[in-house]
Design a protein around this motif. Structure first.
Motif, mmCIF file in Angstrom:
data_model
loop_
_atom_site.group_PDB
_atom_site.id
_atom_site.type_symbol
_atom_site.label_atom_id
_atom_site.label_comp_id
_atom_site.label_asym_id
_atom_site.label_seq_id
_atom_site.Cartn_x
_atom_site.Cartn_y
_atom_site.Cartn_z
ATOM 1 N N ASP A 1 38.803 31.500 31.515
ATOM 2 C CA ASP A 1 39.328 30.975 32.779
ATOM 3 C C ASP A 1 40.536 31.767 33.282
ATOM 4 O OD1 ASP A 1 41.053 30.229 30.783
ATOM 5 O OD2 ASP A 1 41.246 28.138 31.427
ATOM 6 N N VAL A 2 40.575 33.055 32.978
ATOM 7 C CA VAL A 2 41.706 33.901 33.362
ATOM 8 C C VAL A 2 41.876 33.945 34.882
ATOM 9 C CG1 VAL A 2 40.315 36.008 33.484
ATOM 10 C CG2 VAL A 2 42.766 36.167 32.981
ATOM 11 N N THR A 3 43.113 34.096 35.310
ATOM 12 C CA THR A 3 43.415 34.309 36.723
ATOM 13 C C THR A 3 44.403 35.464 36.851
ATOM 14 O OG1 THR A 3 45.254 32.726 36.692
ATOM 15 C CG2 THR A 3 43.085 31.880 37.335
ATOM 16 N N ALA A 4 44.345 36.132 37.986
ATOM 17 C CA ALA A 4 45.305 37.200 38.287
ATOM 18 C C ALA A 4 45.782 37.026 39.715
ATOM 19 C CB ALA A 4 44.651 38.570 38.107
ATOM 20 N N VAL A 5 47.078 37.230 39.909
ATOM 21 C CA VAL A 5 47.690 37.111 41.229
ATOM 22 C C VAL A 5 48.593 38.315 41.440
ATOM 23 C CG1 VAL A 5 49.117 35.709 42.761
ATOM 24 C CG2 VAL A 5 47.672 34.591 41.064
ATOM 25 N N SER A 6 48.530 38.897 42.625
ATOM 26 C CA SER A 6 49.372 40.051 42.948
ATOM 27 C C SER A 6 49.954 39.884 44.337
ATOM 28 C CB SER A 6 48.539 41.339 42.882
ATOM 29 O OG SER A 6 49.253 42.432 43.422
ATOM 30 N N ASP A 7 51.186 40.371 44.491
ATOM 31 C CA ASP A 7 51.780 40.340 45.830
ATOM 32 C C ASP A 7 51.418 41.581 46.638
ATOM 33 O OD1 ASP A 7 53.371 42.365 44.812
ATOM 34 O OD2 ASP A 7 55.251 41.250 44.934
ATOM 35 N N GLY A 8 50.559 42.444 46.078
ATOM 36 C CA GLY A 8 50.139 43.635 46.816
ATOM 37 C C GLY A 8 51.296 44.528 47.208
ATOM 38 N N ALA A 9 52.332 44.562 46.363
ATOM 39 C CA ALA A 9 53.544 45.356 46.617
ATOM 40 C C ALA A 9 54.266 44.908 47.881
ATOM 41 C CB ALA A 9 53.211 46.842 46.696
ATOM 42 N N GLY A 10 53.973 43.671 48.293
ATOM 43 C CA GLY A 10 54.638 43.154 49.483
ATOM 44 C C GLY A 10 54.121 43.732 50.783
ATOM 45 N N LEU A 11 52.982 44.437 50.725
ATOM 46 C CA LEU A 11 52.447 45.081 51.927
ATOM 47 C C LEU A 11 51.653 44.114 52.796
ATOM 48 C CD1 LEU A 11 51.271 48.463 50.357
ATOM 49 C CD2 LEU A 11 53.415 47.973 51.549
ATOM 50 N N LEU B 1 49.068 36.527 49.067
ATOM 51 C CA LEU B 1 48.848 36.989 47.705
ATOM 52 C C LEU B 1 47.376 37.339 47.508
ATOM 53 C CD1 LEU B 1 50.909 34.312 45.740
ATOM 54 C CD2 LEU B 1 51.646 36.593 46.432
ATOM 55 N N LEU B 2 47.141 38.278 46.605
ATOM 56 C CA LEU B 2 45.782 38.627 46.218
ATOM 57 C C LEU B 2 45.455 37.853 44.949
ATOM 58 C CD1 LEU B 2 46.068 42.508 46.670
ATOM 59 C CD2 LEU B 2 45.287 40.821 48.351
ATOM 60 N N ARG B 3 44.329 37.156 44.937
ATOM 61 C CA ARG B 3 43.967 36.298 43.812
ATOM 62 C C ARG B 3 42.602 36.698 43.269
ATOM 63 N NH1 ARG B 3 47.475 31.891 43.875
ATOM 64 N NH2 ARG B 3 48.611 31.643 45.842
ATOM 65 N N TYR B 4 42.486 36.679 41.938
ATOM 66 C CA TYR B 4 41.237 37.061 41.286
ATOM 67 C C TYR B 4 40.926 36.063 40.179
ATOM 68 C CZ TYR B 4 42.409 41.433 43.616
ATOM 69 O OH TYR B 4 42.757 42.364 44.559
ATOM 70 N N THR B 5 39.667 35.710 40.064
ATOM 71 C CA THR B 5 39.197 34.849 38.989
ATOM 72 C C THR B 5 37.947 35.488 38.380
ATOM 73 O OG1 THR B 5 37.871 33.559 40.546
ATOM 74 C CG2 THR B 5 40.084 32.729 40.054
ATOM 75 N N THR B 6 37.517 34.964 37.260
ATOM 76 C CA THR B 6 36.431 35.465 36.399
ATOM 77 C C THR B 6 36.903 36.713 35.665
ATOM 78 O OG1 THR B 6 35.187 37.030 37.802
ATOM 79 C CG2 THR B 6 34.743 34.650 38.092
#
Length: 313
Positions: free
Chosen positions: A202-212, A216-221
């Motif tokens: 159930d991992v998740t990843a979140v990124s601010d995309g370097a503030g560009l 937020l960018l969100r990823y699952t699976t």
């Protein structure tokens, strides 16, 4: 203001800042709240203040509540463009860390989960879990009843505990670092299959995309997160231009958890914080917006870092 009054305030500044940081998730906003409290302390009739520490705690807490309720804060958080500001291990703003609850309350995972609480629930949770205030004192600080304080903390604990990704208690920092080192090696070498193996189901990843971007960018699976990580850790001329050079890659503790830091000429240009459980990565949070790395950079300049795990990325 006499020097004794200034010394009295300065003696408690770090505690007030750590309280404000837990409430706001932003070091810059926490510093502003503490400075506003100092101005109120300066203007107050201090002879009428029986317990200065209690008075200042109440002032800072209410200043933070005002910020949490502000239109700007509601817009920023509702728009999905908010991540907590990371702090390097040893920063006094991280505050008390003697108990598991105190360490948890300043983790990036819990700071994010506290966004789902009402401002008052968040304040009660922080005052109780991180600073061990009795409900009678919390009631006085927040101008609520003692029973209301108990109800708020019960709801807050239930919501935070129910949504925590790591349910098995505290993870040994050395073990967590080894997982991150192995994960980083797989990411840099392009071993996507190994990356997938090192991720929880159930991992998740979140990124601010370097503030560009504004969101937020969100990823699952596991597969999508592994692809995102592989792409993110693949060096390109464009990424080096954005970073201002070829970064050295370090592993350090950020808010109590291992993080990968990209450093160019002594300046941290990006951080990826990991949450590890059961020997695997449960979540990643990438922060590269410059306005979220200011205090971390101040601490890094005064820090004696370990040798980089990658000398030039």
């Amino acid at each position: 203001m006499d020097s004794a009054a200034i010394e009295r305030f300065e003696a408690g500044r770090d505690r007030l800042a750590s309280l404000a940081y837990r409430l706001l998730g932003s070091a810059a906003d926490a510093e502003d709240a503490v400075q506003d409290a100092f101005l109120r302390w300066q203007a107050a009739d201090r002879e009428r203040i029986e317990v200065p520490e209690a008075w200042l705690t109440k002032v800072v807490t209410h200043l933070c509540l005002d910020r949490l309720r502000s239109a700007r804060a509601r817009h920023e958080r509702a728009a999905g463009a908010w991540l907590p500001e990371p702090l390097l291990e040893g920063d006094p703003m991280l505050g008390p860390a003697d108990t598991f609850e105190q360490r948890e309350s300043v983790s990036l995972a819990v700071l994010i989960l506290m966004e789902r609480l009402s401002p008052v629930e968040r304040a009660v949770y922080v005052l109780r879990e991180a600073f061990s205030y009795p409900h009678a004192e919390i009631a006085q600080i927040l101008d609520i009843t003692e029973s209301a304080s108990q109800q708020h903390v019960h709801r807050a604990r239930r919501r935070v505990t129910a949504e925590r990704r790591r349910g098995d208690g505290e993870v040994d920092s050395a073990s967590a670092r080894r997982v991150v080192e192995e994960f980083l090696a797989a990411a840099v070498s392009g071993r996507t299959e190994r990356l997938v193996e090192l991720l929880t189901d159930d991992v998740t990843a979140v990124s601010d995309g370097a503030g560009l971007g504004r969101r937020l960018l969100r990823y699952t699976t596991r597969e999508r997160v592994a692809s995102f990580v592989r792409a993110g850790f693949k060096p390109t001329p464009a990424k080096r231009r954005l970073a201002g050079g070829s970064p050295a890659i370090h592993i350090a503790l950020v808010n109590g958890s291992p993080a990968v830091l990209a450093v160019v000429a002594g300046r941290v240009v990006g951080a990826v914080a990991f949450e590890v459980g059961d020997g695997k990565v449960a979540s990643l949070r990438g922060i590269a917006a410059a306005d979220r790395l200011g205090r971390l950079n101040e601490a890094w300049r005064q820090h004696e870092p370990d040798a980089p795990v990658i000398g030039a990325w």
